[in-house]
Design a protein around this motif. Structure first.
Motif, PDB file in Angstrom:
ATOM      1  N   MET A   1       0.829  -1.160   0.065  1.00 58.75           N
ATOM      2  CA  MET A   1      -0.122  -0.082   0.062  1.00 58.75           C
ATOM      3  C   MET A   1       0.943   1.317  -0.163  1.00 58.75           C
ATOM      4  O   MET A   1       2.005   1.423   0.907  1.00 58.75           O
ATOM      5  CB  MET A   1      -0.959  -0.124   1.261  1.00 58.75           C
ATOM      6  N   THR A   2       0.280   2.093  -0.653  1.00 62.71           N
ATOM      7  CA  THR A   2       1.269   3.706  -1.054  1.00 62.71           C
ATOM      8  C   THR A   2       1.178   4.256   0.386  1.00 62.71           C
ATOM      9  O   THR A   2       0.046   4.330   1.153  1.00 62.71           O
ATOM     10  CB  THR A   2       0.456   4.432  -1.689  1.00 62.71           C
ATOM     11  N   TYR A   3       2.205   4.738   0.992  1.00 59.76           N
ATOM     12  CA  TYR A   3       2.487   5.388   2.112  1.00 59.76           C
ATOM     13  C   TYR A   3       1.845   4.217   3.493  1.00 59.76           C
ATOM     14  O   TYR A   3       1.073   4.787   4.223  1.00 59.76           O
ATOM     15  CB  TYR A   3       1.433   6.759   2.264  1.00 59.76           C
ATOM     16  N   LYS A   4       2.640   3.280   3.708  1.00 59.48           N
ATOM     17  CA  LYS A   4       2.485   2.623   4.874  1.00 59.48           C
ATOM     18  C   LYS A   4       3.625   2.788   5.587  1.00 59.48           C
ATOM     19  O   LYS A   4       3.707   3.553   6.699  1.00 59.48           O
ATOM     20  CB  LYS A   4       2.251   1.081   4.250  1.00 59.48           C
ATOM     21  N   ALA A   7       4.789   6.431   5.825  1.00 62.40           N
ATOM     22  CA  ALA A   7       4.025   7.401   6.554  1.00 62.40           C
ATOM     23  C   ALA A   7       5.083   7.946   7.576  1.00 62.40           C
ATOM     24  O   ALA A   7       5.165   8.815   8.360  1.00 62.40           O
ATOM     25  CB  ALA A   7       2.821   6.765   6.827  1.00 62.40           C
ATOM     26  N   ASP A  63      -7.464  10.744   4.586  1.00 66.64           N
ATOM     27  CA  ASP A  63      -6.798  10.055   3.968  1.00 66.64           C
ATOM     28  C   ASP A  63      -6.716   8.670   3.533  1.00 66.64           C
ATOM     29  O   ASP A  63      -7.512   7.926   4.447  1.00 66.64           O
ATOM     30  CB  ASP A  63      -5.161  10.260   4.277  1.00 66.64           C
ATOM     31  N   GLN A  64      -6.476   8.086   2.533  1.00 64.71           N
ATOM     32  CA  GLN A  64      -6.823   6.556   2.247  1.00 64.71           C
ATOM     33  C   GLN A  64      -5.678   5.877   3.016  1.00 64.71           C
ATOM     34  O   GLN A  64      -5.843   4.894   3.279  1.00 64.71           O
ATOM     35  CB  GLN A  64      -6.450   6.293   0.743  1.00 64.71           C
ATOM     36  N   SER A  65      -4.522   6.526   3.375  1.00 60.77           N
ATOM     37  CA  SER A  65      -3.522   5.810   4.083  1.00 60.77           C
ATOM     38  C   SER A  65      -3.864   5.769   5.775  1.00 60.77           C
ATOM     39  O   SER A  65      -3.923   6.460   6.130  1.00 60.77           O
ATOM     40  CB  SER A  65      -2.385   6.357   4.078  1.00 60.77           C
ATOM     41  N   GLU A  66      -4.385   4.462   6.073  1.00 62.07           N
ATOM     42  CA  GLU A  66      -4.362   4.065   7.713  1.00 62.07           C
ATOM     43  C   GLU A  66      -2.985   4.691   8.493  1.00 62.07           C
ATOM     44  O   GLU A  66      -3.323   5.246   9.380  1.00 62.07           O
ATOM     45  CB  GLU A  66      -4.524   2.712   7.831  1.00 62.07           C
ATOM     46  N   GLN A  87     -10.166   7.633   7.988  1.00 57.05           N
ATOM     47  CA  GLN A  87      -9.681   7.219   6.696  1.00 57.05           C
ATOM     48  C   GLN A  87     -10.957   7.077   5.919  1.00 57.05           C
ATOM     49  O   GLN A  87     -11.814   6.591   6.134  1.00 57.05           O
ATOM     50  CB  GLN A  87      -9.126   5.883   7.115  1.00 57.05           C
ATOM     51  N   GLU A 195       8.880   1.430  -1.571  1.00 55.80           N
ATOM     52  CA  GLU A 195       7.496   1.800  -1.886  1.00 55.80           C
ATOM     53  C   GLU A 195       7.421   1.909  -3.364  1.00 55.80           C
ATOM     54  O   GLU A 195       8.546   2.428  -3.845  1.00 55.80           O
ATOM     55  CB  GLU A 195       6.999   2.792  -0.950  1.00 55.80           C
ATOM     56  N   HIS A 197       5.154   3.964  -6.299  1.00 57.15           N
ATOM     57  CA  HIS A 197       4.254   4.973  -6.240  1.00 57.15           C
ATOM     58  C   HIS A 197       4.100   5.224  -7.956  1.00 57.15           C
ATOM     59  O   HIS A 197       5.087   5.294  -8.625  1.00 57.15           O
ATOM     60  CB  HIS A 197       4.307   6.272  -5.706  1.00 57.15           C
TER      61      HIS A 197
END
Length: 245
Positions: A1-4, A7, A63-66, A87, A195, A197
């Motif tokens: 996942m992006t920005y996991k 983050a 944001d989509q990132s948890e 989220q 990551e 992207h």
């Protein structure tokens, strides 16, 4: 996942980000309302929402990132903030309220690489705006994306963090970001994570057409944080759209 994993180092990487310029740009167009209700789409770790709250805005942000939202909520507790962080995704969000202003800064919309997703997101934004409300967002320019691909590789080394950032892509306006990080843990050892992207940008007329088709009655275009409408050229890096419902 992006920005996991990323983050957790995002704020370090964004220490020099022009947050004050985003706030100034937004304030210029939203000054008519004393305490506007605002929604931040793709808020990351919450830096822009916290600055807006300090200026009297009533802020909700997602944001989509948890992982990003978890960090934003930790900051919220430390700052004793009242911002509502949650989220959600930018494509087809559905909330139980509308807003005076909806923003999306720092090239969030470049992550919507499918045309249908971009259309759906604009429709979601439109349906959550009050009458005469504003939607303000930015994207990378086509020239800037092509420049990144030409330079191909970026890197930075700190005492406790290092990264290598590869940029490439064959399609015009589309770019792959292949990132490798080395982060020092509490024991002093460096751990690696990667990551990947993908971003995409379009020409200005494409965005304007989509926004007008969505129903926005006025769409104005600005460049590189300037509040004066200027001509887009090969040196333009960031394009802003100010759209009125």
């Amino acid at each position: 996942m992006t920005y996991k994993n990323m983050a957790h180092v995002y704020d370090r990487l964004m220490e020099d980000a022009p947050y004050d310029e985003w706030i100034h740009f937004l304030s210029y167009f939203s000054h008519a309302k004393k305490h506007p209700n605002i929604l931040d789409v793709g808020c990351g770790t919450g830096e822009i929402p916290f600055l807006l709250e300090g200026k009297g805005y009533n802020v909700s942000a997602f944001d989509q990132s948890e992982a990003m939202i978890e960090i934003a909520k930790e900051k919220k507790n430390e700052k004793q903030s009242t911002i509502h962080f949650f989220q959600e995704n930018a494509i087809n969000f559905s909330l139980d309220r509308s807003f005076d202003v909806i923003i999306s800064f720092c090239d969030v919309y470049n992550y919507l690489i499918e045309e249908n997703d971009l259309t759906s997101s604009f429709q979601s934004v439109y349906s959550h705006l009050d009458d005469n409300g504003l939607f303000i967002f930015d994207v990378h320019s086509l020239a800037y994306v092509e420049m990144l691909k030409e330079k191909e590789i970026f890197s930075e080394i700190y005492d406790d963090l290092a990264y290598v950032w590869l940029c490439y892509g064959e399609k015009k306006g589309e770019i792959n970001h292949d990132l490798t990080f080395f982060v020092q843990d509490e024991s002093g050892y460096f751990k690696r994570f990667d990551e990947f992207h993908v971003q995409k940008t379009y020409d200005v007329d494409f965005y304007k057409s989509k926004l007008v088709d969505t129903g926005f009655k006025q769409v104005d275009v600005y460049t590189d944080f300037s509040t004066n409408q200027t001509t887009i050229n090969e040196d333009t890096k960031r394009i802003f759209f100010v759209c009125q419902k």
